[in-house]
Motif scaffolding. Structure first.
Motif, PDB file in Angstrom:
ATOM      1  N   MET A 128     -41.794 -11.070  -6.343  1.00 29.95           N
ATOM      2  CA  MET A 128     -41.239 -12.562  -6.048  1.00 29.95           C
ATOM      3  C   MET A 128     -40.203 -12.573  -5.027  1.00 29.95           C
ATOM      4  N   THR A 129     -40.104 -13.542  -4.324  1.00 27.97           N
ATOM      5  CA  THR A 129     -39.159 -13.534  -3.325  1.00 27.97           C
ATOM      6  C   THR A 129     -38.079 -14.553  -3.732  1.00 27.97           C
TER       7      THR A 129
ATOM      8  N   ALA B  30     -45.084 -20.068  -3.910  1.00 24.88           N
ATOM      9  CA  ALA B  30     -44.262 -18.937  -3.644  1.00 24.88           C
ATOM     10  C   ALA B  30     -43.835 -18.607  -5.279  1.00 24.88           C
TER      11      ALA B  30
ATOM     12  N   ASP C 217     -32.936 -10.170  -4.338  1.00 24.22           N
ATOM     13  CA  ASP C 217     -33.620  -8.722  -4.336  1.00 24.22           C
ATOM     14  C   ASP C 217     -34.313  -8.680  -3.149  1.00 24.22           C
ATOM     15  N   CYS C 218     -35.197  -9.919  -2.794  1.00 23.22           N
ATOM     16  CA  CYS C 218     -36.188 -10.014  -1.421  1.00 23.22           C
ATOM     17  C   CYS C 218     -36.000 -11.268  -1.146  1.00 23.22           C
ATOM     18  N   LEU C 219     -34.953 -11.511   0.232  1.00 18.68           N
ATOM     19  CA  LEU C 219     -34.800 -12.781   0.472  1.00 18.68           C
ATOM     20  C   LEU C 219     -36.172 -13.112   1.668  1.00 18.68           C
ATOM     21  N   GLN C 220     -36.839 -14.083   1.469  1.00 17.51           N
ATOM     22  CA  GLN C 220     -37.766 -14.471   2.277  1.00 17.51           C
ATOM     23  C   GLN C 220     -37.424 -15.614   3.198  1.00 17.51           C
TER      24      GLN C 220
END
Lengths: 446, 475
Positions: free
Chosen positions: B1-2, B273, B137-140
């Motif tokens: 998950m972003t 998302a 964690d995971c920047l989109q």
């Protein structure tokens, strides 16, 4: 012998889960123990406490779909996915083939090949690998192509079958034609056979044959899973001497893919009815086979709306006459066909119509072009079913349309910057177009 | 998950942003009954143990919600709006390090916002952005919200956009820009808008233009509907896209209704998302599918339905009506008529209980009425998210890359020209350090060439373009 399945991207994972569900239900349904055991061995690993664990690896660049698939499988109570047999990242490939192939694929190559290797090692003997993916998106198509390449390198002597889902013609993803062209051109070099399902076709089956009012992707996926299952479940072949065939993928390929230029396979299946009508339907082999043959010749994908006017030529045209008279309009020439019969009284079925040389291209002898598998065990609640896996001109028009649309878009260089920024150049596109035009040309001349 | 980070700049940006956070909380509380900090929440919020020191890495993953902090950076060069936020019910969402403010404002001067404050606060802004990114964690994606007509949102906002591109080149930048209407009371708004446009064209991945006038029209339409007193016309509470009912804030303030529309736009874009669905549409897919040429990234948004009528069952016709409405000019968030211009690409983001067959049926139905560019005849990107927005059973967001933005840009250019011809007010700009005459000429020429690109595409509109000749294979 066992098949290891690699499910890639959202479509690959969703269809894959339905596929194992169908296989598990079919194997559990039947009284026939040998069939059941053969099927279980082929697709599942039985653990110490009698649990069935699918021989499958789930790969996606974002986690939502994999979690859902694993949960759905566990809910069935009859089988599940392996705890460590999946790999996902946090962020998807953005529908971008170049992102999947050039960035995500190489980045995660080691881990993915490792998980597949562990699954392969759990098999006593590996019959082959089936990769399931779509061609329209970014992960299934891009990462899927890269993974196929890695598996080809890791297992040079194994059979690799790619199961592809082609998107709706009217678009799910705008750049789907680019992604499809890039995928197909690469897979043509890497894969042993490419088995295709088109969303448009399956959608029609759901609408017209199965009478589903509000068709969801789940319905579409169930039909695909049913057709795929009907091909890969155990059957007896001419050579297997009364035992179930050990190596369905290998035999599929040796029967159907005799020339590396012709790798596209399609499936059609008869009957296909809604579960509510099944109780009231009576099928006979002559009727089923007659319809199936006409479906092959007239390029119909289902038993409704078949054009009965299309006929095979009365004799096999030779040489110049062939080039001049050209193909009869609407007639679908085959390179090779595999007929699979499952169910009651299967030995009484007359299959001569499929061995007619006029159905086939003249440069392959008809007895090489046709093969048949059968089993008296009915599949998935259908008392009788006939399946045709065909290497023919069926996919020619959809392929031509796909390439044509991609080419038009390429001519204005639309969206190309999205691919070049990840490392796919215009030359790469041109190479892909060239390969596919070659494939189209080859199939046109059958 | 972003995760995504929202950067709100200027008065308008912060007011819209505020409505966004309010409605986001409302939406998540509808879905998240157990108070667990789940993946969906983490896309916009951090879960923090507020007893520990502020600013330390005290994020808690999984488990119960303790204290939510918005993934946001709030920037404004005057304190009024941000202070209101800090005193309002949303104050818990932001800790003081996320706010960057000054006292005197930009005086509706793009140059002051961009050059003066841009250089003064550059480090601080980059710091805060980095910190927000590190918590992810995971920047989109970065969502930038601002207006075009003023000084801070327009000038400093576009400076922040440039910073985002420099510091985080791989993260998608989606900008929501509120364009001034012709009757805007800020005289220099054409200068500010055109100067900002150049930055948007060069540095943004996608721009969602919104015009105040359209928001007003939509608001009036809804009010008219709810006051018309016709039987069966009672609007279900909290379903109108202008409504903030059920949110954290209490009484509604003047621009709230209009800002809620923009907030809903952002919620719908990110819905796939955040939540599950049978056909996911991620944020990076939006840029990929809707932007065929790098500069043509202006996507006209439209939201339907505007409201749900209470006590009414939803027959299929209503679902189809929702699709039809998405293409009508009344529902577009800028004053434009996409049906009569050329579509380059279109995305349909459906939420709620809608199946792929409904989607396909409507696309088939509407396709013949919509002119698409010759090389993208079926240029549709579709997404299905199972979770509907609050108060609706389903909803549709359409994003169109359409040449109908051209008239809007041309009007902007005309208004600019009127002032520029007389060199009116220019000295205010040229006095600012870093600003030169050249900035003006570059900006107007960037806008002109953008308009020219759209014109060239328009010219192909009614012509039957032949298919490109295919490659010939020797046989």
């Amino acid at each position: 012998m066992s098949i290891v399945t690699v499910q890639l991207g959202q479509c690959g994972n969703q269809v894959g889960q339905e596929f194992f569900e169908v296989i598990s239900n079919d194997a559990n349904d039947t009284q026939r123990k040998v069939y059941s055991e053969c099927s279980s061995e082929r697709f599942f690993n039985e653990t110490a406490n009698r649990n069935l664990v699918a021989r499958s690896v789930l790969i996606d660049m974002e986690p939502k779909v994999i979690s859902q698939s694993i949960a759905k499988a566990a809910k069935s109570g009859k089988w599940r996915y392996g705890d460590l047999s999946h790999f996902s990242q946090k962020q998807g490939s953005g529908n971008n083939w170049a992102n999947g192939y050039c960035v995500h694929g190489p980045r995660h190559e080691e881990v993915v090949v490792d998980i597949v290797r562990r699954e392969v090692e759990r098999c006593d003997r590996l019959a082959g690998i089936m990769a399931m993916m779509s061609v329209a998106g970014g992960t299934g198509s891009g990462v899927g192509t890269y993974v196929t390449q890695c598996l080809r390198d890791a297992y040079p002597n194994s059979f690799i079958l790619n199961h592809l889902t082609w998107p709706y013609g009217t678009g799910e993803v705008i750049v789907q034609n680019y992604n499809s062209v890039l995928t197909l051109s690469h897979l043509y070099q890497l894969s042993d056979a490419i088995l295709v399902h088109e969303n448009d076709t399956v959608h029609k089956i759901c609408a017209q044959l199965m009478n589903i009012k509000h068709i969801s992707f789940s319905d579409v996926n169930k039909v695909i899973a049913h057709q795929l299952g009907s091909v890969l479940q155990p059957a007896l072949t001419g050579d297997s001497h009364g035992l179930y065939n050990r190596n369905p993928i290998g035999e599929l390929m040796s029967g159907l893919v005799c020339h590396p230029e012709y790798k596209l396979l399609s499936v059609c299946n008869i009957p296909q009815v809604s579960s509510s009508s099944m109780a009231y339907s009576m099928f006979t082999w002559p009727a089923l086979l007659k319809h199936l043959r006409q479906m092959l010749i007239a390029n119909a994908k289902m038993e409704e709306g078949i054009d009965w006017q299309v006929r095979a030529p009365s004799h096999q045209p030779e040489g110049i006459e062939r080039a001049r008279s050209h193909r009869r309009p609407g007639f679908n020439t085959s390179l090779a066909n595999l007929l699979i019969l499952r169910g009651k009284d299967v030995n009484s079925a007359e299959i001569g119509g499929f061995q007619d040389p006029t159905l086939y291209t003249p440069w392959l002898p008809a007895d090489e072009a046709f093969s048949m598998w059968k089993t008296p065990v009915p599949f998935n609640k259908y008392e009788k079913s006939a399946i045709l896996v065909s290497n023919s001109q069926t996919l020619l028009r959809p392929l031509d349309n796909m390439v044509g649309k991609a080419w038009n878009m390429f001519a204005s260089r639309a969206y190309i910057h999205q691919y070049t920024k990840f490392g796919i150049s215009e030359e790469d596109f041109l190479d892909s177009f060239t390969s596919l035009e070659q494939v189209i040309s080859s199939y046109s001349q059958l | 998950m972003t995760q995504s980070v929202v950067v709100q700049v200027g008065q308008c940006g912060n007011q819209v942003g505020c409505r966004f956070w309010d409605l986001a909380l409302r939406e998540h509380s509808h879905v998240n009954k157990k108070g667990i900090y789940d993946e969906a929440l983490s896309s916009f919020f951090r879960n923090v143990d507020s007893r520990r020191s502020v600013g330390g890495s005290c994020d808690i993953t999984g488990g119960r919600i303790q204290s939510l902090k918005a993934r946001a950076v709030l920037v404004d060069m005057e304190e009024g709006v941000v202070n209101e936020i800090l005193q309002g019910p949303l104050r818990e969402l932001f800790d003081s390090t996320q706010l960057i403010t000054d006292v005197s404002g930009s005086g509706n001067n793009w140059a002051v916002g961009h050059w003066t404050y841009g250089s003064a606060y550059r480090e601080q802004i980059v710091d805060q952005l980095r910190r927000a990114a590190e918590h992810c964690d995971c920047l989109q994606c970065f969502f930038l919200i601002h207006s075009m007509g003023g000084g801070t949102g327009s000038g400093l906002g576009t400076c922040v956009l440039k910073l985002l591109e420099e510091e985080f080149p791989e993260v998608c930048r989606i900008v929501t820009s509120v364009y001034p209407s012709a009757e805007d009371d800020v005289i220099t708004s054409p200068y500010n808008s055109v100067l900002a446009m150049r930055e948007l064209t060069e540095h943004a991945d996608c721009v969602l233009p919104v015009e105040n006038q359209s928001l007003v029209d939509i608001m009036n339409k809804i009010k008219h509907m709810s006051h018309s007193g016709k039987p069966g016309s009672v609007i279900k509470k909290d379903s109108a896209i202008i409504s903030g009912q059920g949110g954290v804030s209490g009484a509604e303030k003047p621009f709230d209704a209009m800002n809620n529309i923009v907030a809903n736009l952002l919620l719908n874009i990110t819905s796939s998302a955040r939540f599950e669905g049978s056909l996911n549409m991620d944020l990076n897919e939006i840029a990929m599918n809707l932007v065929p040429f790098p500069r043509l990234h202006y996507l006209v948004p439209s939201l339907t339905p505007l409201y749900t009528l209470a006590d009414v069952n939803i027959p299929t016709r209503r679902l189809d009506q929702m699709f039809t409405d998405a293409f009508s000019k009344d529902h577009q968030l800028i004053r434009a008529d996409p049906k009569h211009s050329l579509y380059l690409a279109c995305a349909l983001m459906v939420r709620g209980n809608v199946q792929v067959s409904d989607l396909r049926r409507n696309i088939e139905r509407l396709k013949p009425t919509l002119p698409f560019v010759s090389w993208n005849q079926e240029g549709w990107k579709t997404g299905l998210c199972s979770v509907p927005p609050v108060g609706h059973s389903h909803s549709l967001l359409a994003l169109a890359n359409n040449t109908c933005v051209k008239p809007t840009f041309m009007e902007l250019r005309d208004r600019f020209a009127k002032l520029y011809r007389k060199k009116a007010h220019m000295h205010h700009y040229l006095h600012v350090d870093g600003m030169e005459q050249g900035c003006f000429t570059e900006a107007i020429s960037s806008l002109s060439s953008l308009i020219e690109e759209y014109s060239q595409l328009d010219a192909t509109k009614d012509r039957l373009m032949p298919d490109a000749a295919r490659l010939n294979i020797a046989t």
